[in-house]
Design an enzyme around this catalytic site. Sequence first.
Site: not given
Length: 201
Positions: A83, A182, A184
């Site tokens: 991002c 993202h 994660e």
Amino acid sequence: MSSVPPTIGVLALQGDVREHIHALEQAGARARRIRRPDELDSIDGLILPGGESTTMGRLAAVFGLLTPLRERIAAGLPAYGTCAGMIMLADRLADGAPGQQTIGGIDMTVRRNAFGRQVASFEGTVEMTGVDGGPVEAVFIRAPWVESTGPGVQVLGRISRGDTAGRIVAVRQGRLLATSFHPELTGDTRVHRLFVDMVKG
């Protein structure tokens, strides 16, 4: 590839630092927070997490990290930007804020907040070259996209449906990796495993 787990830093100025550290550890790396220039000497790779790209650039400058980051990445330090981290790795911004600084390294032009503001954030799947096991779960939060790439950049993933179909959301150039989304936040560590393999490479 070496059997010794690589040590990968996560730039700890903003963003999902804890989540990246967890994903890296799940992907077989040692992980540590990076806040000072001297800490760059102890890592084999670096993640630039999300956040707000203009603020991240300012904080990197305030902490004396901007020039050392540019130098280490130019010298071959593997890096992965998610991002805002993608924006930080871009050589060019289509809509940069006045005076906005990036680290650079990937021959691409990125548009910030391309998918819209916070209210336009969404989840979806992305077919990603180099990642086995089917589409990657992707969380887009005020996400950028890649407007254009140079000849040395490999496009790894695009939006597959909707009115933004075809937009580039994952790229690689040498030992640099960037995604608009993202990984994660999803519990799917395959993109982090790809980066760990790049670092070991």
